[in-house]
Design a protein around this motif. Structure first.
Motif, short mmCIF file in Angstrom:
data_model
loop_
_atom_site.label_atom_id
_atom_site.label_comp_id
_atom_site.label_asym_id
_atom_site.label_seq_id
_atom_site.Cartn_x
_atom_site.Cartn_y
_atom_site.Cartn_z
N UNK A 167 0.83 -1.20 0.00
CA UNK A 167 0.00 0.00 0.00
C UNK A 167 0.87 1.26 0.00
N UNK A 168 0.51 2.21 -0.86
CA UNK A 168 1.22 3.47 -0.91
C UNK A 168 2.52 3.43 -1.69
N UNK A 169 2.81 2.29 -2.27
CA UNK A 169 4.04 2.13 -3.04
C UNK A 169 3.69 1.77 -4.48
N UNK A 170 4.57 2.11 -5.38
CA UNK A 170 4.45 1.74 -6.79
C UNK A 170 5.66 0.89 -7.15
N UNK A 171 5.47 0.01 -8.08
CA UNK A 171 6.56 -0.85 -8.54
C UNK A 171 6.81 -0.60 -10.02
N UNK A 172 8.07 -0.63 -10.40
CA UNK A 172 8.42 -0.58 -11.81
C UNK A 172 9.41 -1.70 -12.10
N UNK A 173 9.34 -2.19 -13.32
CA UNK A 173 10.29 -3.17 -13.82
C UNK A 173 11.21 -2.41 -14.76
#
Length: 143
Positions: free
Chosen positions: A108-114
């Protein structure tokens, strides 16, 4: 965190994507992230899945060409400037980004990128030192 990515080479014709998705579903493979880049003749479908080797085997059985590549998953604050700050860490470490795309995460509250960087190990080190490497496999994979 270094993770495995599938690069699936797809003919640009009707029904190919659904066929690939159904093959993965039958193999009980969960897709966490995907990106599709296409031309008029073919596309490259990039996938993060919970079972890369099983996914590759299932797709190969269907005659689909698949390559497994190491990429870096980075977690950042889900707010304006998050991507820019992450890219700044790589730029300041003289690491080029070949491509990147968003990934579904469970934090929650975080974004992920590859990210596919020019140097996977150096990128992982730089991102971890910059505070962007604190990611657990359960944030991406079905565990």
């Amino acid at each position: 965190m270094i993770i495995k990515q599938l690069s699936v080479f797809v003919e640009n014709r009707r029904g190919r994507l659904v066929s690939i998705a159904e093959t993965l579903a039958k193999a009980d493979v969960d897709i966490s992230a995907l990106s599709l880049a296409d031309t008029s003749d073919f596309g490259v479908l990039r996938l993060i899945v919970d079972k890369p080797e099983a996914a590759k085997a299932a797709l190969n059985e269907e005659g689909v060409v698949v390559k497994i590549t190491d990429v870096v998953a980075a977690v950042m604050d889900d707010q304006p400037g998050g991507v820019a700050a992450t890219l700044r860490v790589l730029q300041d470490s003289d690491i080029d980004v070949e491509y990147m795309y968003a990934c579904v995460g469970k934090t929650t509250g975080k974004a992920l990128v590859v990210i596919k960087p020019s140097d996977v190990s150096a990128a992982e080190d730089a991102l971890t030192a910059g505070g962007y490497g604190a990611i657990s496999p359960s944030d991406i994979y079905r565990i």
